[in-house]
Structure formats: structure tokens, C-alpha cells
Design an enzyme around this catalytic site. Structure first.
Site, PDB file in Angstrom:
ATOM      1  N   LYS A   1       0.854  -1.224   0.014  1.00 39.24           N
ATOM      2  CA  LYS A   1      -0.078   0.067   0.022  1.00 39.24           C
ATOM      3  C   LYS A   1       0.838   1.110   0.019  1.00 39.24           C
ATOM      4  O   LYS A   1       2.108   1.043   0.042  1.00 39.24           O
ATOM      5  CB  LYS A   1      -0.954  -0.047   1.275  1.00 39.24           C
ATOM      6  CG  LYS A   1      -0.249  -0.084   2.710  1.00 39.24           C
ATOM      7  CD  LYS A   1      -1.026  -0.264   3.765  1.00 39.24           C
ATOM      8  CE  LYS A   1      -1.769  -1.782   4.102  1.00 39.24           C
ATOM      9  NZ  LYS A   1      -3.277  -1.704   4.097  1.00 39.24           N
ATOM     10  N   ARG A   2       0.246   2.363  -0.267  1.00 38.97           N
ATOM     11  CA  ARG A   2       1.166   3.605  -0.016  1.00 38.97           C
ATOM     12  C   ARG A   2       1.963   3.637   1.339  1.00 38.97           C
ATOM     13  O   ARG A   2       1.648   3.139   2.278  1.00 38.97           O
ATOM     14  CB  ARG A   2       0.289   4.727  -0.371  1.00 38.97           C
ATOM     15  CG  ARG A   2      -0.016   5.151  -1.558  1.00 38.97           C
ATOM     16  CD  ARG A   2       1.086   5.217  -2.627  1.00 38.97           C
ATOM     17  NE  ARG A   2       1.572   6.588  -2.390  1.00 38.97           N
ATOM     18  CZ  ARG A   2       1.682   7.519  -3.086  1.00 38.97           C
ATOM     19  NH1 ARG A   2       0.911   7.656  -4.210  1.00 38.97           N
ATOM     20  NH2 ARG A   2       2.192   8.898  -2.896  1.00 38.97           N
TER      21      ARG A   2
ATOM     22  N   LYS B   1       0.168   4.348   8.233  1.00 39.97           N
ATOM     23  CA  LYS B   1      -0.076   3.003   7.914  1.00 39.97           C
ATOM     24  C   LYS B   1       0.905   1.903   8.704  1.00 39.97           C
ATOM     25  O   LYS B   1       0.846   0.593   8.597  1.00 39.97           O
ATOM     26  CB  LYS B   1      -0.060   2.555   6.331  1.00 39.97           C
ATOM     27  CG  LYS B   1      -1.175   3.587   5.799  1.00 39.97           C
ATOM     28  CD  LYS B   1      -1.168   3.470   4.180  1.00 39.97           C
ATOM     29  CE  LYS B   1      -1.921   4.300   3.103  1.00 39.97           C
ATOM     30  NZ  LYS B   1      -3.215   3.569   3.225  1.00 39.97           N
TER      31      LYS B   1
ATOM     32  N   LYS C   1      -9.367  -7.214  -0.527  1.00 35.02           N
ATOM     33  CA  LYS C   1      -8.875  -7.918  -2.066  1.00 35.02           C
ATOM     34  C   LYS C   1      -8.143  -9.173  -1.322  1.00 35.02           C
ATOM     35  O   LYS C   1      -8.307 -10.050  -2.148  1.00 35.02           O
ATOM     36  CB  LYS C   1      -7.738  -7.237  -2.514  1.00 35.02           C
ATOM     37  CG  LYS C   1      -8.642  -5.961  -3.380  1.00 35.02           C
ATOM     38  CD  LYS C   1      -7.472  -4.768  -3.708  1.00 35.02           C
ATOM     39  CE  LYS C   1      -8.406  -3.514  -3.953  1.00 35.02           C
ATOM     40  NZ  LYS C   1      -7.533  -2.396  -4.242  1.00 35.02           N
TER      41      LYS C   1
HETATM   42  C1  26Q Z   1      -5.076  16.596  -2.010  1.00 37.64           C
HETATM   43  C2  26Q Z   1      -4.405  17.980  -2.340  1.00 37.64           C
HETATM   44  C3  26Q Z   1      -3.382  18.281  -3.036  1.00 37.64           C
HETATM   45  C4  26Q Z   1      -2.478  17.134  -3.611  1.00 37.64           C
HETATM   46  C5  26Q Z   1      -2.966  15.640  -3.237  1.00 37.64           C
HETATM   47  C6  26Q Z   1      -4.223  15.718  -2.439  1.00 37.64           C
HETATM   48  C7  26Q Z   1      -4.664  13.948  -2.202  1.00 37.64           C
HETATM   49  C8  26Q Z   1      -4.432  13.419  -3.214  1.00 37.64           C
HETATM   50  C9  26Q Z   1      -4.696  12.200  -2.992  1.00 37.64           C
HETATM   51  C10 26Q Z   1      -5.309  13.805  -1.039  1.00 37.64           C
HETATM   52  C11 26Q Z   1      -5.668  12.676  -0.920  1.00 37.64           C
HETATM   53  C12 26Q Z   1      -5.406  11.511  -1.777  1.00 37.64           C
HETATM   54  C13 26Q Z   1      -5.833  10.043  -1.626  1.00 37.64           C
HETATM   55  C14 26Q Z   1      -6.490   9.668  -0.602  1.00 37.64           C
HETATM   56  C15 26Q Z   1      -6.942   8.225  -0.242  1.00 37.64           C
HETATM   57  O1  26Q Z   1      -6.375   7.447  -0.949  1.00 37.64           O
HETATM   58  N1  26Q Z   1      -7.614   7.834   0.767  1.00 37.64           N
HETATM   59  C16 26Q Z   1      -8.093   6.496   0.864  1.00 37.64           C
HETATM   60  O2  26Q Z   1      -9.120   6.263   0.358  1.00 37.64           O
HETATM   61  C17 26Q Z   1      -9.639   5.084   0.248  1.00 37.64           C
HETATM   62  C18 26Q Z   1     -10.885   4.704  -0.267  1.00 37.64           C
HETATM   63  O3  26Q Z   1     -12.114   5.320   0.468  1.00 37.64           O
HETATM   64  C19 26Q Z   1      -9.592   4.603   1.793  1.00 37.64           C
HETATM   65  O4  26Q Z   1     -10.052   3.122   1.725  1.00 37.64           O
HETATM   66  C20 26Q Z   1      -8.527   4.767   2.438  1.00 37.64           C
HETATM   67  O5  26Q Z   1      -8.594   4.358   3.855  1.00 37.64           O
HETATM   68  C21 26Q Z   1      -8.183   6.071   2.512  1.00 37.64           C
HETATM   69  O6  26Q Z   1      -6.703   6.390   3.039  1.00 37.64           O
END
Ligand code: 26Q
Length: 822
Positions: free
Chosen positions: A556-557, A562, A671
Site C-alpha cells: 500500500k502507499r 499505515k 482484496k
Molecule cells: C490533496 C491535495 C493536494 C494534493 C493531493 C491531495 C490528495 C491526493 C490523494 C489527497 C488525498 C489523496 C488520496 C487519498 C486516499 O487514497 N484515501 C484513501 O481512500 C480509500 C478509499 O476510500 C480508503 O480506503 C483509504 O482508507 C483512504 O486512505
């Protein structure tokens, strides 16, 4: 009468081969005699594409003709992965393709592997959007996705000397799955200023003038459903200098270079996906991306609505727009602007339409992930929008003041504008105020939203505006495609593949849990999947891993919340324990392969340090002759959707170990379980509901609970911090330079020892280690392990994205499927 379409719709092997050869020879201008795997891929993709196009056109015509309510899913990320395999399975012709390709001397798997992942996303949020598209098409909902067509998706990760290196992911060359719509363009304005006008009747209007114009061009991607003719549309916008705007003055004055520079600046908007996951950094280009995409999508949606000649009062009966996090929150402001400035509606009528149209999904409670934009930045880039935001805020605060006349503080707490220096626009508050429903992505997460972050809004709007829809995954990609043999075994027992459309049917396999032949086949399939992963590991890292060992996976990331650091510290603890054992004791050790994978945001130094430590530990452990097969540590580089399809079916156990209360939902947990892996996890996100569904005897839970986190953090600072003694032993080894220069990892250690251990690594360490010992013990009883695996899969029906999609459709969108009886 309908004109018969000219493209073919092959159904047999011979028909497929004819189409394939035609595409190779004519579309690609290649001879069959020097046709390589890449050409075979392109030809196959084109043959399947023809089939998709026919149903795609029909679906779009049908949706226009019936004119019922549609859903628009706005997401800055769509983590689609590969398309060909999915297309083959969805139209049910993978076996036909396999046979046809084999006649030409190709293996279908090798051909599929030629495709570049469409990686327009970071992680969970982007993959959720992709699963939504799959389910909405499969369930025949009239639904479109809207996103950005990034020229560069998420970077490719290489590991060099144990460090992450980022390589640009240029993916657009020869992509057969997208269709440029050069005739569908929208001019998008930035900067400029607002003029206030008054007509004879005294009515005041605003016009936004003198800005810079950038053109949005539509690229469409067909989204086929599984076992249905419905083929929906994903529309991605690409930016280009507006032709009207291209500076002929400069051009004629011989200033060619600066004219080209202007052009390139416009194209920069859709150039690159921001690689931060759960971190916001307030960059102007990111705000430009958000507005560019929201404005183009809203223009497109409104244009389509206006063609129907309906009254504005019917807008929200025809259209539901879902906001995937706050990234598209500007769409709320843009629709309000269109309705009042362009279409001449009164404020209140317009605002009523807006709030009835939008729904907002929140994915995180992490404070560093909550979007805020500086007021001066927005004033400069989107002056009219800032005015409208202030107006929305004013009316909102007035209504709050009326309801709570004695609560002085509530106004500053709930204001869209944070009174800081500079002032900031709180996008989550804007999204709540502009939507009729707000949802979290798992029960605990939705409860936490209501009790902490959005508490005041629950008081203001009542609890009904807030709801939970627990995430899910599409069983088509994450079972049938990733694990075809397990899917086939289940289908054989259930008598059909119907479970792929109704995952609750899986519960029927629980009756086979004691069936000896079934259990054996189940075990063989897991073993084959582990062998496939072992092969990949050998090919990419050079390390041999023992397929009989317990495969323990965390992919995961990389993020401190995490807690990959907890995992690698646990691995070091295991290593030190084995080193201290006698030969006799070693015989009792259950061999393990600890597998890590994931990308760190390029600017996230601590996450990169964790990757570095994992790789250094791997270097030491994997070459230690005293360890042999008892422990191997693997970092799989460039974790992405197509790697996940290999990894998820191959785990014995996977780790979902976030600090309680920090993970919105998690979806890889689902998954892994769906593919017959057990999991070790904290009481966080969807782990809690997975436990409820599969039974607590089938999952390894450990660690402190969300309700205790605040108190523990407080005690770290005010009650004195005491490091867990086993963790201390791990730190001592790192400080003795066992894994290379200790200085490389000092920040990781001091964040725990000296800076309050915000993520409770030390508090949870003992319970984590003990639980892993229980995992070892359980794995030694293979028969019982197998029973847990089968039972868990049987009980995973709830986590289908189809259930999720139906819940959104009923409780948020109020849309019905469109029946396809052709
Ligand atoms: C925001 C502003 C500027 C630049 C980037 C962002 C940004 C980009 C991606 C903020 C958040 C994200 C991604 C968030 C993410 O993947 N959250 C995950 O979403 C999943 C689906 O609901 C959940 O299962 C995870 O728990 C949650 O971490």
C-alpha cells in the site's frame, strides 16, 4: 430504421482471428511474419475495442433517448490498471482470444502483459473510483466518470541502492482505449477581474472578464460492464492553449519563443498527477487543475441538460453529482456561478438546485490531508468564485446564528473561511454546506467524522445529512481476473459464475469447507499463486523465496499512519530472535517471507526512510547464512494495479495495521481476504466490518483501540514516555549499525523515542509481536488454516462494490438502473 453497423462482432475463434489479422496488417501496417508480442497486443486490443465501441454507442444513444436521471462521478484520480484482460472477461471472450492467439503462436497472458497500466491515481481513492465505474456499468446505471487526462500518471518507482527513485510515467503513446473528441471543447477562464453591472430594473449582475483562457478537450474511454451490454463513458479532459488566445501579436512580432511558452504553460495543467496521497500542499497548479476539470465537466453537464429543454427546477431530478473527496469541491461554486451569472436564476433558487445535486464522500480524518486554499491565491486565480464562496458563507453563518444565538464560538468554528494569516478556504466545509449528503467510507470512520471533525455540522443540519457507505471492491477484477483458477473452482461448485454479479452467493461455498477434494484444490491454487509471485520476485529482485514459507504481505502507499515501520521493526525483532536460537530451537521456526511494496510521495522524507530501512534489512537478512530459509525480506518495486493482481492471490497473511482511527476504510484488506488470505490488523477502518462478517476467529486483531489513542498520545508527553523493551532491542541493533549507517534511520527512531510516538508504534509493539506468534502457530495447523481461508471467502459477499453502488444509488443519488433488453 437502424442502419446496420459496419464493424464486426466476432464470437468465434475464426472470426476473432480474422479481425486480429486485419488489424495487424492494415491498422498497424505490420506483416504477420514479423508480428511481435506488442503488435499482437495492439491487434487484439483493436479487435476487442471494435466490439466495445458498438455497445458503447448504443448505450449512449439509449441513455440520451430515455433521458432518465444520471450520475456523474467527479474524481481527480481513476486508477484503472490494464484494460484488455478486463474487456475480454467482461464480454466473455477471453477463451476465444486465447485460442486465436495460440494459433498465431502467442500466449494470451504474455499478450496481456504488454499493456501499460493506466495509473491516473495514487492509491485507494483512485482505485475506488475505478471500481465504481466497473460496478455502475455492470449494474446498468446511466453514469459517467469525469477526470483529468494526465500526460504523466503516478511515477514509476525504482529502487537504487535501497533508495526510492522516481521515473516519469509517460503512458499515452498508442493507447487504443481513448478516443479524442476534438469537437468537444470548453474554454476555461483564469485570473481576470469581476465587473458589477446594474440594469434598468436595478438588478445587479456580475461578469468575470479579462482572464486568461485555456481550452479543455474531451477524451472518452469506454467502460464495459460485466455480462451486460451497458458500456458507460469516462470523460477525461486535456488542456491546450485556446486557439483564440494564441498570441498572434507576439507571433507576428517575431516573438515565437514566448508564444510557444504560453502554449506550453496551458498544456501544463493536465501534465502531471500530483503524487501525494493523504497530504495537501496548496500549490497553485493543483488548484488550477481542480478548477479546469470542474469547470469543463460542469459546462458539459449543463450543456447536455439544456438540450433536453427542461426547466431548471428539474435539474436535480435529472442529475446527481458525486464528489470524490474535496478535490472537486469547486464544482459546487461553479454550478452556482453558472446558474446566477450565466442563466440568470435568483440566488436561493440556484442554491436549492446546487445542494440537491451534490453528494460528498470523505476519505480521511487526517488533519494534514484536509484541503485548504489560501484566500489571496483564490482571489487572484478565481476572483468571482471567491466572491460566491463569501456569499455562501454569509448566508450559512446567518442561518447558524439564528439557530444558535447564544453560541458565540460556533460561527468561527464552522465558517468556510479560517481566520488565519493568510485566511484559508476550508474545502471540506464548503463541500458539506453545498451537498445534501456527506458520507464516510467505513462505519468507524463515519462515526469519527460525526463525533469529531464534523461535529458542529451534525448539530446544525441534524444527523441525516451524514451517512456511512462502507467501501467495496469489484469481484470481476479482484477475483475473476486476478485469480482465475479460484474463480473457476468456485463457479464449478456453485454451478455458475453468477456470484460475480451477486457476491453474496459466495456463502454457498461454506458448505464445502469439509469437502476433501475441494480443500485440496483450494490449497493447490494458493500454492500456484504463491509460485507465480515467487517467480516475479526472482525475476525482479534476484532472490529465491521458498513457496512453502508463510507469505506475509504489506502493500500500500508508504505512510507513517499505515505503519510499515511497525512491520519492519517486527521483522528485525524476528531476525534477532532467530539469531539467538540454538539449532534445536530453529527447527520449530515457521519459515517466513516478509513482502513489502508501495510508493512514497517524493517529498515525504520519513516514508522514504522507511523504504530505505526495509531494503537495508533485506540486504542483511537475505544473505545471512544463519537464517537460510527461515526469513526472507522482499521489497517489490513499483507496486501498482497489475502487480496487485499478482500479489493479492498469493498471500497467506497480509498486514492492515494503521494506528486505530486513522485509516478511512482500506480496500486491499478486502482484496486479500477475497483471495483466500488471512489478515492481521488493527481495529480500524473496514477491518472492523470484515471481522464482523467473517468472524473474529478468522482474523488476527491486535493493538490499542481508536477511543484510547488521544489519551495515549497525551500520556507520551505528560506522563513520561517508556519505550517497549522488545522495541528497544530492535533500536539497539539499528544503533549498532547492523543495517548500515545508523544515521540513515535516526529520524525514524527519534520520532518514537523523542517526539512522542504519534502513531503509537511502541504502545502496539508487544501486542503486534504476540499476535504474529499466534499467526505462526495457526499456520502450522494447515487444515485449520485452510478452513479459515475458505470460510472467510464465503463470507465476503458484503464487500462487493455492487452493494456499495446500490447503496449510493438508493440513499444518495436516487437513480435507477436502465434496463437493457436489446
Ligand atoms: C490533496 C491535495 C493536494 C494534493 C493531493 C491531495 C490528495 C491526493 C490523494 C489527497 C488525498 C489523496 C488520496 C487519498 C486516499 O487514497 N484515501 C484513501 O481512500 C480509500 C478509499 O476510500 C480508503 O480506503 C483509504 O482508507 C483512504 O486512505
Amino acid at each position: 430504421a437502424w442502419r446496420k453497423h459496419s464493424a464486426t462482432e466476432f464470437t468465434t475463434k475464426d472470426e476473432f482471428e480474422k479481425d486480429l489479422v486485419r488489424h495487424i496488417e492494415t491498422t498497424l501496417a505490420r506483416s504477420l511474419y514479423n508480428c511481435d508480442e506488442l503488435a499482437a497486443y495492439s491487434g487484439t486490443a483493436l479487435a476487442f475495442r471494435d466490439r466495445l465501441i458498438i455497445e458503447w454507442n448504443k448505450t449512449q444513444q439509449r441513455q440520451t433517448f430515455t433521458d432518465q436521471k444520471r450520475v456523474y462521478y467527479l474524481s481527480l484520480e481513476f486508477l484503472m490498471g490494464r484494460t484488455l484482460d478486463n474487456a475480454m472477461l467482461n464480454v466473455g471472450l477471453k477463451d476465444v482470444a486465447r485460442d486465436g492467439l495460440s494459433d498465431l503462436g502467442f500466449r494470451v497472458e504474455d499478450v496481456i502483459n504488454q499493456e501499460h497500466d493506466a495509473a491516473l491515481g495514487n492509491g485507494g481513492l483512485g482505485r475506488l473510483a475505478a471500481c465504481f465505474l466497473d460496478s455502475m456499468a455492470t449494474l446498468n446505471y446511466p453514469a459517467w466518470g469525469y477526470g483529468l487526462r494526465y500526460r504523466y500518471g503516478i511515477f514509476k518507482q525504482e529502487i537504487v541502492d535501497g533508495y526510492q527513485v522516481e521515473i516519469p510515467d509517460y503512458w499515452l503513446d498508442n493507447n487504443p482505449w481513448e478516443f479524442p473528441r476534438h469537437e468537444i471543447t470548453v474554454d476555461i477562464q483564469f485570473y481576470g477581474n469581476v465587473k458589477k453591472c446594474q440594469d434598468e430594473s436595478g438588478r445587479i449582475s456580475h461578469s468575470w472578464e479579462d482572464g486568461e483562457i485555456v481550452q479543455a478537450i474531451a477524451y472518452d474511454v469506454p467502460i464495459p460492464g460485466y455480462g451486460t451490454k451497458t458500456t458507460n463513458n469516462l470523460r477525461l479532459w486535456s488542456s491546450k492553449a485556446s486557439s483564440g488566445e494564441f498570441d498572434f501579436q507576439k507571433f507576428n512580432a517575431g516573438d515565437y519563443e514566448s508564444a510557444v511558452a504560453d502554449q506550453q504553460r496551458a498544456e501544463t495543467i493536465s501534465a502531471v498527477l500530483y503524487p501525494n496521497d493523504n497530504l495537501e500542499r496548496g500549490k497553485e497548479l493543483r488548484l488550477k487543475q481542480q478548477y479546469f476539470w470542474c469547470a469543463a465537466s460542469l459546462f458539459d453537464i449543463v450543456r447536455r441538460f439544456k438540450k433536453t429543454k427542461r426547466a431548471w427546477s428539474e435539474f436535480s431530478d435529472q442529475i446527481a453529482i458525486q464528489l470524490n473527496d474535496t478535490h472537486p469541491a469547486l464544482a459546487i461554486v461553479e454550478l452556482q456561478r453558472i446558474l446566477i451569472d450565466k442563466e440568470g436564476l435568483e440566488w436561493d433558487e440556484a442554491w436549492g438546485i446546487v445542494t440537491k445535486t451534490f453528494g460528498y464522500t470523505n476519505h480521511t480524518v487526517l488533519p494534514e490531508a484536509l484541503e485548504k486554499w489560501s484566500v489571496p491565491l483564490m482571489q487572484n486565480l478565481l476572483p468571482r468564485h471567491l466572491q460566491i464562496i463569501y456569499e455562501i458563507n454569509l448566508f450559512f453563518l446567518q442561518s447558524v446564528e439564528k439557530r444558535f444565538p447564544n453560541d458565540r464560538d460556533i460561527l468561527s468554528r464552522v465558517s468556510i473561511i479560517e481566520e488565519s494569516h493568510p485566511k484559508m478556504v476550508r474545502m471540506a466545509y464548503l463541500a458539506i454546506i453545498g451537498s445534501h449528503k456527506v458520507n464516510g467510507v467505513a462505519e468507524l470512520h463515519s462515526d469519527l467524522l460525526k463525533s469529531t471533525l464534523f461535529k458542529d455540522f451534525v448539530k446544525i443540519y441534524g444527523p441525516d445529512r451524514f451517512t456511512n457507505v462502507t467501501n467495496g471492491i469489484t469481484p470481476r477484477r479482484w477475483l475473476h481476473q486476478a485469480n482465475p483458477r479460484l474463480s473457476a473452482l468456485i463457479a464449478e461448485k456453485l454451478g455458475s459464475y453468477d456470484f460475480l454479479k451477486d457476491l453474496t452467493l459466495l456463502d454457498k461455498i461454506e458448505t464445502f469447507v469439509d469437502d476433501k477434494a475441494f480443500r485440496e484444490e483450494w490449497a493447490v491454487i494458493k500454492r500456484e499463486n504463491k509460485l507465480r509471485l515467487a517467480k516475479h520476485i526472482k525475476a525482479t529482485t534476484g532472490f529465491d523465496v521458498n513457496p512453502n514459507a508463510l507469505f506475509d504481505v504489506q502493500v500500500k502507499r508508504i505512510h507513517e499512519y499505515k505503519r510499515q515501520q511497525l512491520n519492519i521493526f517486527g521483522v528485525i525483532h524476528r531476525y534477532l530472535s532467530i539469531k539467538a536460537m540454538s539449532a534445536e530451537e530453529k527447527k520449530k521456526v515457521v519459515p517466513r517471507v516478509s513482502i513489502f511494496g508501495g510508493k512514497a510521495a517524493p517529498g515525504y522524507w520519513m516514508a522514504k526512510t522507511i523504504i530505505h530501512l526495509v531494503n537495508k534489512v533485506a540486504d542483511v537478512v537475505n544473505q545471512d547464512p544463519e537464517i537460510g530459509d527461515l526469513l526472507k525480506v522482499i521489497f517489490i518495486a513499483d507496486y501498482n494495479v497489475s502487480k496487485a493482481e499478482i500479489i493479492c492471490p498469493a498471500s497467506d497473511i497480509s498486514e492492515h495495521i494503521s494506528t486505530a482511527g486513522t485509516e478511512g476504510s482500506g480496500t486491499s484488506n478486502m482484496k486479500f481476504v477475497l483471495n483466500g488470505g488471512l489478515i492481521i490488523g488493527t481495529c480500524d477502518g473496514a477491518n472492523i466490518e470484515i471481522t464482523r462478517e467473517i468472524g473474529e476467529q478468522n482474523i488476527f486483531l491486535f493493538g490499542n483501540l481508536a477511543e484510547d489513542v488521544e489519551d495515549l498520545r497525551h500520556r507520551h508527553f505528560y506522563g513520561g514516555f517508556k519505550l517497549d523493551p522488545q522495541l528497544e532491542r530492535v533500536f539497539d541493533a539499528i544503533k549498532d549499525n547492523v543495517f548500515g549507517d545508523k544515521a540513515d534511520f535516526s529520524a525514524l527512531i527519534s520520532s518514537i523515542e523523542e517526539h512522542g510516538d504519534y502513531y503509537l508504534v511502541s504502545d502496539d509493539f508487544n501486542s503486534y509481536i504476540t499476535t504474529h506468534e499466534m499467526v505462526d502457530e495457526a499456520f502450522q495447523n494447515q487444515e485449520e488454516w485452510l478452513a479459515k481461508s475458505i470460510t472467510s471467502v464465503a463470507r465476503m459477499g458484503f464487500f462487493s462494490m455492487d452493494r456499495v453502488t446500490n447503496e449510493y444509488a438508493d440513499s444518495i443519488w436516487n437513480v435507477e438502473p436502465l434496463d437493457v433488453t436489446d
